[in-house]
Write a protein that holds these residues in place. Structure first.
Motif, mmCIF file in Angstrom:
data_model
loop_
_atom_site.group_PDB
_atom_site.id
_atom_site.type_symbol
_atom_site.label_atom_id
_atom_site.label_comp_id
_atom_site.label_asym_id
_atom_site.label_seq_id
_atom_site.Cartn_x
_atom_site.Cartn_y
_atom_site.Cartn_z
ATOM 1 N N GLY A 90 -28.699 54.266 -74.935
ATOM 2 C CA GLY A 90 -29.178 53.127 -74.158
ATOM 3 C C GLY A 90 -29.361 51.844 -74.960
ATOM 4 N N PRO A 91 -30.077 51.883 -76.100
ATOM 5 C CA PRO A 91 -30.268 50.658 -76.885
ATOM 6 C C PRO A 91 -28.958 50.064 -77.409
ATOM 7 C CG PRO A 91 -31.874 52.325 -77.515
ATOM 8 C CD PRO A 91 -30.897 52.991 -76.607
ATOM 9 N N PHE A 92 -27.973 50.922 -77.743
ATOM 10 C CA PHE A 92 -26.682 50.417 -78.223
ATOM 11 C C PHE A 92 -25.974 49.627 -77.114
ATOM 12 C CE2 PHE A 92 -27.422 54.021 -81.086
ATOM 13 C CZ PHE A 92 -27.164 53.432 -82.317
ATOM 14 N N LEU A 93 -25.966 50.183 -75.885
ATOM 15 C CA LEU A 93 -25.342 49.484 -74.768
ATOM 16 C C LEU A 93 -26.104 48.202 -74.446
ATOM 17 C CD1 LEU A 93 -23.214 49.340 -72.569
ATOM 18 C CD2 LEU A 93 -24.669 50.801 -71.130
ATOM 19 N N ALA A 94 -27.431 48.270 -74.510
ATOM 20 C CA ALA A 94 -28.242 47.080 -74.236
ATOM 21 C C ALA A 94 -27.920 45.950 -75.213
ATOM 22 C CB ALA A 94 -29.727 47.443 -74.306
ATOM 23 N N GLN A 95 -27.770 46.300 -76.504
ATOM 24 C CA GLN A 95 -27.445 45.278 -77.501
ATOM 25 C C GLN A 95 -26.075 44.670 -77.251
ATOM 26 O OE1 GLN A 95 -28.393 46.272 -81.737
ATOM 27 N NE2 GLN A 95 -29.312 48.119 -80.866
ATOM 28 N N ILE A 96 -25.109 45.521 -76.891
ATOM 29 C CA ILE A 96 -23.753 45.020 -76.633
ATOM 30 C C ILE A 96 -23.747 44.100 -75.412
ATOM 31 C CG2 ILE A 96 -21.440 45.727 -75.889
ATOM 32 C CD1 ILE A 96 -21.799 48.197 -77.673
ATOM 33 N N LEU A 97 -24.545 44.438 -74.387
ATOM 34 C CA LEU A 97 -24.604 43.629 -73.172
ATOM 35 C C LEU A 97 -25.502 42.405 -73.323
ATOM 36 C CD1 LEU A 97 -24.828 46.468 -70.474
ATOM 37 C CD2 LEU A 97 -22.812 45.147 -71.149
ATOM 38 N N GLY A 98 -26.209 42.332 -74.463
ATOM 39 C CA GLY A 98 -27.074 41.178 -74.707
ATOM 40 C C GLY A 98 -28.444 41.295 -74.075
ATOM 41 N N PHE A 99 -28.855 42.512 -73.673
ATOM 42 C CA PHE A 99 -30.181 42.716 -73.100
ATOM 43 C C PHE A 99 -31.217 42.854 -74.213
ATOM 44 C CE2 PHE A 99 -28.106 45.173 -69.341
ATOM 45 C CZ PHE A 99 -27.664 43.958 -68.809
ATOM 46 N N ASP A 100 -32.450 42.478 -73.910
ATOM 47 C CA ASP A 100 -33.551 42.800 -74.805
ATOM 48 C C ASP A 100 -33.816 44.302 -74.690
ATOM 49 O OD1 ASP A 100 -33.943 40.190 -75.642
ATOM 50 O OD2 ASP A 100 -35.299 39.729 -73.973
ATOM 51 N N VAL A 101 -33.936 44.964 -75.822
ATOM 52 C CA VAL A 101 -34.157 46.411 -75.797
ATOM 53 C C VAL A 101 -35.601 46.698 -75.391
ATOM 54 C CG1 VAL A 101 -34.128 48.543 -77.126
ATOM 55 C CG2 VAL A 101 -32.400 46.795 -77.550
ATOM 56 N N SER A 102 -35.762 47.351 -74.265
ATOM 57 C CA SER A 102 -37.081 47.723 -73.754
ATOM 58 C C SER A 102 -36.954 49.065 -73.048
ATOM 59 C CB SER A 102 -37.600 46.668 -72.770
ATOM 60 O OG SER A 102 -36.780 46.623 -71.614
ATOM 61 N N VAL A 103 -38.053 49.592 -72.572
ATOM 62 C CA VAL A 103 -38.015 50.864 -71.851
ATOM 63 C C VAL A 103 -37.118 50.752 -70.619
ATOM 64 C CG1 VAL A 103 -39.367 52.560 -70.564
ATOM 65 C CG2 VAL A 103 -40.287 51.580 -72.665
ATOM 66 N N ASN A 104 -37.284 49.666 -69.863
ATOM 67 C CA ASN A 104 -36.517 49.498 -68.623
ATOM 68 C C ASN A 104 -35.024 49.350 -68.883
ATOM 69 O OD1 ASN A 104 -38.771 49.667 -66.993
ATOM 70 N ND2 ASN A 104 -39.147 47.462 -66.988
ATOM 71 N N THR A 105 -34.652 48.522 -69.870
ATOM 72 C CA THR A 105 -33.222 48.327 -70.148
ATOM 73 C C THR A 105 -32.606 49.584 -70.745
ATOM 74 O OG1 THR A 105 -33.741 47.345 -72.316
ATOM 75 C CG2 THR A 105 -33.444 45.835 -70.453
ATOM 76 N N THR A 106 -33.373 50.302 -71.561
ATOM 77 C CA THR A 106 -32.869 51.556 -72.133
ATOM 78 C C THR A 106 -32.608 52.582 -71.036
ATOM 79 O OG1 THR A 106 -34.009 51.191 -74.238
ATOM 80 C CG2 THR A 106 -33.368 53.442 -73.720
ATOM 81 N N ILE A 107 -33.537 52.700 -70.090
ATOM 82 C CA ILE A 107 -33.360 53.633 -68.976
ATOM 83 C C ILE A 107 -32.152 53.239 -68.136
ATOM 84 C CG2 ILE A 107 -34.360 54.400 -66.779
ATOM 85 C CD1 ILE A 107 -37.085 54.331 -68.124
ATOM 86 N N LEU A 108 -32.034 51.941 -67.824
ATOM 87 C CA LEU A 108 -30.912 51.470 -67.017
ATOM 88 C C LEU A 108 -29.579 51.775 -67.694
ATOM 89 C CD1 LEU A 108 -29.684 49.861 -64.665
ATOM 90 C CD2 LEU A 108 -30.055 47.769 -66.020
ATOM 91 N N CYS A 109 -29.487 51.460 -68.975
ATOM 92 C CA CYS A 109 -28.240 51.686 -69.712
ATOM 93 C C CYS A 109 -27.947 53.183 -69.859
ATOM 94 C CB CYS A 109 -28.309 51.016 -71.083
ATOM 95 S SG CYS A 109 -28.305 49.210 -71.011
ATOM 96 N N ALA A 110 -29.006 53.990 -70.031
ATOM 97 C CA ALA A 110 -28.823 55.440 -70.131
ATOM 98 C C ALA A 110 -28.263 56.005 -68.826
ATOM 99 C CB ALA A 110 -30.154 56.119 -70.467
ATOM 100 N N ILE A 111 -28.777 55.524 -67.699
ATOM 101 C CA ILE A 111 -28.283 55.990 -66.400
ATOM 102 C C ILE A 111 -26.833 55.559 -66.185
ATOM 103 C CG2 ILE A 111 -28.570 55.786 -63.901
ATOM 104 C CD1 ILE A 111 -30.670 57.556 -65.231
ATOM 105 N N ILE A 112 -26.490 54.340 -66.618
ATOM 106 C CA ILE A 112 -25.103 53.864 -66.513
ATOM 107 C C ILE A 112 -24.163 54.794 -67.285
ATOM 108 C CG2 ILE A 112 -23.508 52.026 -67.228
ATOM 109 C CD1 ILE A 112 -25.771 50.021 -66.641
ATOM 110 N N ILE A 113 -24.558 55.159 -68.506
ATOM 111 C CA ILE A 113 -23.733 56.038 -69.334
ATOM 112 C C ILE A 113 -23.620 57.422 -68.693
ATOM 113 C CG2 ILE A 113 -23.633 57.228 -71.571
ATOM 114 C CD1 ILE A 113 -25.034 54.661 -72.700
ATOM 115 N N LEU A 114 -24.720 57.912 -68.129
ATOM 116 C CA LEU A 114 -24.718 59.222 -67.475
ATOM 117 C C LEU A 114 -23.794 59.219 -66.255
ATOM 118 C CD1 LEU A 114 -25.905 62.080 -67.432
ATOM 119 C CD2 LEU A 114 -27.825 61.190 -66.105
ATOM 120 N N VAL A 115 -23.841 58.142 -65.470
ATOM 121 C CA VAL A 115 -22.969 58.035 -64.295
ATOM 122 C C VAL A 115 -21.500 58.001 -64.725
ATOM 123 C CG1 VAL A 115 -22.248 56.508 -62.411
ATOM 124 C CG2 VAL A 115 -24.683 56.932 -62.811
#
Length: 507
Positions: A138-163
């Motif tokens: 999650g944090p790796f995808l968040a950094q690539i997308l330019g998001f601030d790494v937080s609990v919410n962005t990590t969860i969102l990115c983790a779900i995207i990868i899982l999907v």
């Protein structure tokens, strides 16, 4: 007149498929899978599940802080230990090339109850490991997308990868195989290219540093510190069993899967050692890492070597490694759940054993391998610490599942089992089996060992407690539902019937 080479190839392939179908039929099954996975793709599946890049990038800082540069030797020790386990598995899968891995192996080697518990522990561990991998990505995808790494962005990115992982798995064996090969290529780039560049441009130490602890473990014996650092090795060296989880999707599995398992250990281990070596020699201030003053040495090294833009490219390669690891894990978990369902061994078997004739995959088993990890990831919204506690079981559960099969194999040998597959250890079978069991027990003790004396007891013993909770729930389930007795499929048939009849007469 010269024979058509294409016709000869088709005839050879057909004979192999007929032979594979006949062997599976002799074990009591008729497969609905297509044998579309090449030996290269099968190896890539195991390699991306083992994922040296994911393992090293996840635990390198912890291992270096605990044991200093000599932590690299623990990777080699764990690799040798798990090679013994892989050799045992190679014999088992060669004789019983059935989809699902540890569950059907334990069933044939020991019996239904033992197999049910083996599969239960391993399935829960796989679900948790999938969630830990996508959450870690999650944090790796968040950094690539330019998001601030937080609990919410990590969860969102983790779900995207899982999907994304689930979609790829739903597309069938050929797409799964292609994804595994692409993931393998990404792993090689992440390990070899990055490692070579670091050694060429960022090396600050000589090889002698690998024997210098830099004061790590000075508050107690260095063995204690080295054992803690060794957790990186125990986390790294599993995944080779995924080659056997898809046994019904590989042609000539009895010969090809044992080779793929061993190559996974050889090449995956070499890649993990190489990238760890490059990172150790590139960290400028090792004492600062050990003292906890530098908690992101990998990021520092990558930015220094590749710049901000180059570091993002490396992060992208690492992200592909995380994704391919999740895909392989999900494939393994779905095949295990399907195998459970096919034998009517668990609640929901009616759905889990359903098979898609279009894509040749078990759709509901795949959905289960997506929904449970998603729930675990979403649980981190309630408490990040809760997620950490759940994930602490991941490696322990996988090792317990492994060692239950290793124990079952040793028990079967002592009762007269003589492996009859295309891969055999011969006279080395018992010594290798004992060595594999000994290593596994030591690794499990090391994982469970309490290392935070100032924390509450339930945190200090969280790995052990999580393992006990999963096993107790499994036992309660067995007592209440008794699913293990619902199937009449063959079991304990590795043990010669002469031995069983002799034991009954003795009683």
């Amino acid at each position: 007149m010269q024979k058509n080479p294409n016709k000869k190839m088709v005839e050879s392939t057909r004979k192999h498929h007929d032979s594979d179908a006949a062997q599976l039929a002799s074990l009591g099954y008729e497969s609905e899978f297509r044998r579309d996975m090449s030996p290269w793709a099968n190896f890539s599946l195991g390699f991306t599940y083992l994922s040296p890049v994911v393992g090293v990038y996840t635990l390198f800082v912890f291992a270096l802080a605990q044991g200093g540069p000599p932590m690299i030797w623990s990777i080699i020790i764990c690799g040798l230990g798990q090679l013994l386990v892989a050799l045992v598995f190679s014999e088992v899968v060669a004789q019983f090339p059935v989809a699902g891995g540890v569950y059907p192996w334990a069933r044939r080697l020991w019996g239904r109850k033992f197999a049910w518990m083996t599969g239960w522990v391993y399935l829960i561990a796989l679900f948790v490991t999938i969630s830990s991998v996508v959450y870690g990505a999650g944090p790796f995808l968040a950094q690539i997308l330019g998001f601030d790494v937080s609990v919410n962005t990590t969860i969102l990115c983790a779900i995207i990868i899982l999907v994304l992982s689930t979609i790829i798995n739903f597309l069938g064996t050929k797409v799964l195989a292609a994804a595994a090969v692409i993931g393998f290529a990404a792993e090689l780039i992440g390990a070899l290219v990055v490692g070579v560049w670091l050694l060429a441009t960022q090396r600050h130490h000589g090889l002698g540093v690998l024997f210098d602890s830099f004061g790590a473990g000075s508050s107690h014996s260095y063995f204690y510190a080295f054992a803690a650092a060794g957790l990186i090795g125990t986390f790294l060296f599993f995944g080779f069993e995924a080659c056997g989880d898809v046994a019904e999707e590989v042609p000539n599995p009895g010969a090809l899967i044992p080779k793929a398992m061993r190559r996974t250990i050889y090449i995956g281990g070499a890649a993990a050692v190489f990238v760890s070596l490059a990172l150790v020699l590139s960290v400028t201030d090792i004492p600062a890492v050990i003292a906890g003053k530098d908690v992101t040495p990998v990021d520092t090294v990558l930015r220094g070597a590749f710049g901000v833009f180059g570091a993002k490219i490396v992060l992208g390669i690492v992200l592909i490694s995380f994704l391919s690891c999740a895909i392989s894990l999900q494939a393994a978990a779905s095949r295990l759940a399907y195998s459970y369902g096919r034998d009517d061994m668990i609640v929901g078997s009616r759905l889990l054993k359903k098979f898609s004739s279009a894509n040749h995959i078990p759709p509901y088993a795949l959905l289960l391998a997506a929904i449970i990890p998603a729930i675990i990831v979403l649980g981190s919204k309630v408490s990040e610490d809760a997620l950490t506690k759940i994930i602490s079981f991941a490696s322990l559960g996988i090792y317990i599942g492994f060692q239950m099969v290793v124990l079952a194999a040793l028990r079967a040998r002592l009762k007269g089992w003589k492996p009859s597959g295309k891969y055999q250890l011969g006279k080395w079978g018992v010594p290798v089996n004992i060595g594999a069991l000994s290593y596994g027990i030591i690794a499990i003790v090391n994982m469970c060992w309490p290392r935070t004396p100032d924390a509450p007891w339930y945190d200090n013993y969280i790995v052990l407690v999580s393992g006990i909770v999963v096993i107790v729930f499994g036992l309660l389930y067995m007592m209440i539902h008794r699913s293990y007795g619902h199937s009449n499929m063959p079991y304990d048939d590795a043990i010669p019937k002469e031995y069983i009849s002799t034991q009954k007469k003795a009683q």
